[in-house]
Scaffold this motif. Structure first.
Motif, short mmCIF file in Angstrom:
data_model
loop_
_atom_site.label_atom_id
_atom_site.label_comp_id
_atom_site.label_asym_id
_atom_site.label_seq_id
_atom_site.Cartn_x
_atom_site.Cartn_y
_atom_site.Cartn_z
N ALA A 70 26.82 3.04 10.69
CA ALA A 70 26.31 3.29 9.34
C ALA A 70 26.20 1.93 8.67
N THR A 71 25.05 1.65 8.11
CA THR A 71 24.79 0.34 7.50
C THR A 71 24.32 0.53 6.06
N ARG A 72 25.11 -0.02 5.12
CA ARG A 72 24.80 0.07 3.69
C ARG A 72 24.42 1.50 3.30
N LEU A 73 25.17 2.46 3.78
CA LEU A 73 24.83 3.88 3.65
C LEU A 73 25.13 4.40 2.24
N VAL A 74 24.12 4.99 1.62
CA VAL A 74 24.25 5.62 0.30
C VAL A 74 23.77 7.07 0.42
N VAL A 75 24.62 8.01 0.03
CA VAL A 75 24.29 9.43 0.11
C VAL A 75 24.74 10.11 -1.18
N SER A 76 23.89 10.96 -1.73
CA SER A 76 24.24 11.74 -2.93
C SER A 76 24.30 13.21 -2.57
N ARG A 77 25.21 13.92 -3.22
CA ARG A 77 25.29 15.38 -3.09
C ARG A 77 24.88 15.96 -4.44
N GLY A 78 23.60 16.30 -4.59
CA GLY A 78 23.10 16.70 -5.89
C GLY A 78 23.13 15.51 -6.82
N PRO A 79 23.67 15.69 -8.03
CA PRO A 79 23.74 14.56 -8.97
C PRO A 79 24.91 13.62 -8.71
N VAL A 80 25.79 14.00 -7.76
CA VAL A 80 27.02 13.24 -7.54
C VAL A 80 26.84 12.24 -6.40
N LEU A 114 30.13 1.17 8.78
CA LEU A 114 31.06 1.71 9.76
C LEU A 114 30.43 1.64 11.14
N ALA A 115 31.22 1.26 12.14
CA ALA A 115 30.79 1.26 13.53
C ALA A 115 31.85 1.95 14.37
#
Length: 559
Positions: A288-298, A306-307
């Motif tokens: 995972a590289t510079r991973l950004v994830v949203s769950r709805g508005p959060v 991470l490797a």
């Protein structure tokens, strides 16, 4: 407060009674901890107090159970609701509303309490359990641990005389578990509430118990008595008790503080532990590289790096809601990144067809029922073989290795939490994915089942699988993980060899590390003692022998 008079329970499809000959009284205003291996009847005994046994579960109840003078045979659960509050292993099964605040108020509405009383109690409970910031949140948006706290809070608002709790901290991070247990202790000490509690993670709760109710297993009646005395003879014990038995301390310590006082001479002479070797660096199975994830508005993940390498077991730890399950879900393609990249076995998970992805990565979710849809165990195993393109019988053989004795004709919903987890793990492993993800894998497992899981995961790592497990079980991380990463507010705030990470954190340090640092586990201590004394004592030999961790470990590792 609670009286059992020659109580027995026999289920129609069982060859032996779940309980027999229970004759004891639990006094008012005490916290009573149920202790025993899986299958010893703990959940059944709790059900007889709440009235769920036999009115909801079926079966035949013999003898008599009275709670505050009410016979549970003639009073159904709804007739006991003002006296007994119950929280089971699955908090979501209790929910009947949509938001946190509505759920806390529902029980009081059912009892017709005045709005002013309801409002005051909701506010008190929000503060007691640290839920104030979640009051307007949808229950479906909460993490497993947050749901557990809401379920407990929905019971507390009714102010019952008796609280019946089945695995109340199983989904909570260490800090949240301490908060909940502190609340329970306050209810016992200040309000005289009687608490009957079952918990597999004894290291969290045994120090709070006024009495222990030991259920040794089939054919032996339960025994109620002093916690230290009964823990000495219990087949399941927390690390602090195991350490006391190893050192020969009498009476046995139940708290880290007591053990530290007793361990001062040992601490001065004990040699440092021999650390397990970290697998050699290799091309990562997943990154995972510079991973950004949203769950709805959060925003759930913020710039995660991470490797995951072949042969390496990584523990992912952090508070409830920190983003652990979201990270696992992203690695298996359940969530598309807002930005950054994810690669697993050369694939982009959210752009890969599920039938192809299962050969690269497998996820055992927090609720194993999410993977189980067939009518019988045999049908689940057959479907797993077909989905994975494996030879017929592959999944069934894995299941027999992981947990012998599960019948083919059992419906998955009738299995215990630990058995369902094991079935889900066998289903996932059938495809032999190079990356295995587990979300809270020891929830509902006793120490023997956890030892079997440790053996299986170590074998998978030895065969080159990468394993990532999100867990609140600090003892599991200390025993199993080569590496530990800590998430906070969606960011990785610590990442390194497990000894370095857990020894630097009071929250995530195992009991042994708090007593005899830098040793992480009781087997570490036993091995160090054996280096001092070439001829180990029987207790040292037992502590260092993995075969004694469980009565029936895997006969053959999964391939």
């Amino acid at each position: 407060m609670i009286t059992f008079e020659q109580v027995g329970v026999q289920y129609a499809d069982a060859s032996a009674p779940a309980l027999s000959g229970v004759e004891l009284t639990v006094p008012e205003g005490e916290l009573c901890l149920l202790v025993g291996p899986s299958g010893s009847g703990k959940s059944t005994l709790l059900g007889t107090v709440s009235g769920l046994v036999p009115h909801f579960t079926g079966g035949t109840l013999t003898g008599r159970v009275t709670v505050a003078g009410r016979d549970t045979r003639t009073h159904r659960p709804r007739d006991l609701a003002d006296v007994v509050g119950t929280v089971g292993q699955d908090p979501a099964a209790h929910f009947v509303t949509d938001t946190v605040e509505e759920e806390l108020a529902y029980g009081m509405e059912s009892m017709g309490l005045a709005p002013a009383v309801m409002r005051r109690r909701v506010e008190e409970t929000l503060d007691l359990l640290g839920l104030a910031e979640l009051r307007g949140r949808a229950l479906s948006s909460l993490s497993g641990g947050q749901r557990q706290r809401v379920a407990i809070g929905s019971v507390l608002t009714v102010h019952p005389q008796v609280l019946v709790l089945d695995e109340p901290t199983s989904a909570l991070d260490p800090g949240a578990a301490e908060e909940v247990l502190a609340v329970l202790q306050r209810l016992v000490h200040d309000l005289g509430t009687t608490v009957l509690l079952s918990e597999h993670r004894l290291e969290r709760v045994v120090q709070y118990a006024d009495q222990v109710l030991l259920l040794p297993g089939p054919g032996e009646p339960p025994v109620l008595g002093d916690p230290a005395a009964l823990m000495a003879r219990s087949p399941v014990r927390p690390p602090v008790v195991e350490l006391g038995l190893l050192a020969g301390w009498t009476p046995l310590p139940l708290t880290v503080r007591d053990a530290r006082r007793r361990a001062a001479p040992m601490r001065a002479q004990l040699p440092p532990p021999e650390r397990k070797l970290t697998p050699h660096p290799a091309e990562p199975v997943a990154t995972a590289t510079r991973l950004v994830v949203s769950r709805g508005p959060v925003p759930a993940l913020r710039g995660v790096e991470l490797a995951l390498a072949p042969g390496q077991i990584t523990a992912l730890m952090g508070r409830n809601g920190a983003g652990k399950s979201t990270l696992l879900g992203t690695l298996v393609g359940l969530h598309a990144p807002d930005s950054g990249t994810v690669r697993v076995d050369g694939r982009t998970p959210h752009r890969t067809r599920p039938k192809d992805l299962i050969r690269s990565v497998g996820l055992v979710p927090q609720d194993p029922r999410d993977l189980l849809y067939a009518e019988t165990v045999a049908a689940e195993c057959t479907a797993a073989d077909q989905d994975a393109g494996a030879a017929p019988g592959t999944c069934r053989a894995l299941l027999a290795t992981l947990l012998p004795g599960i019948a083919d004709d059992h419906h998955p919903r009738d299995l215990s939490e630990g058995q369902r987890l094991t079935l889900a793990l066998a289903v996932v492993l059938t495809a032999r994915p190079p990356l295995l993800l587990l979300d809270e894998p020891t929830r509902g497992l006793d120490y023997a089942a956890k030892a079997r899981l440790v053996t299986v995961l170590r074998d998978l790592a030895d065969r080159g699988h990468a394993v990532l497990l999100a867990t609140h079980d600090v003892e599991l991380a200390a025993e199993l993980a080569h590496r530990t990463a800590v998430l906070a507010e969606g960011e990785i705030v610590a990442d390194g060899p497990t000894p370095d990470v857990v020894l630097a954190s009071p929250t995530f340090a195992p009991q042994t590390a708090k007593i005899l640092p830098p040793h992480l586990t009781v087997p570490d201590v036993a091995a160090a003692l054996s280096r001092l004394s070439p001829t180990p004592t029987p207790a040292q030999a037992q502590a260092t022998d993995p075969a004694t961790a469980t009565a029936s470990g895997p006969a053959e590792p999964p391939r």
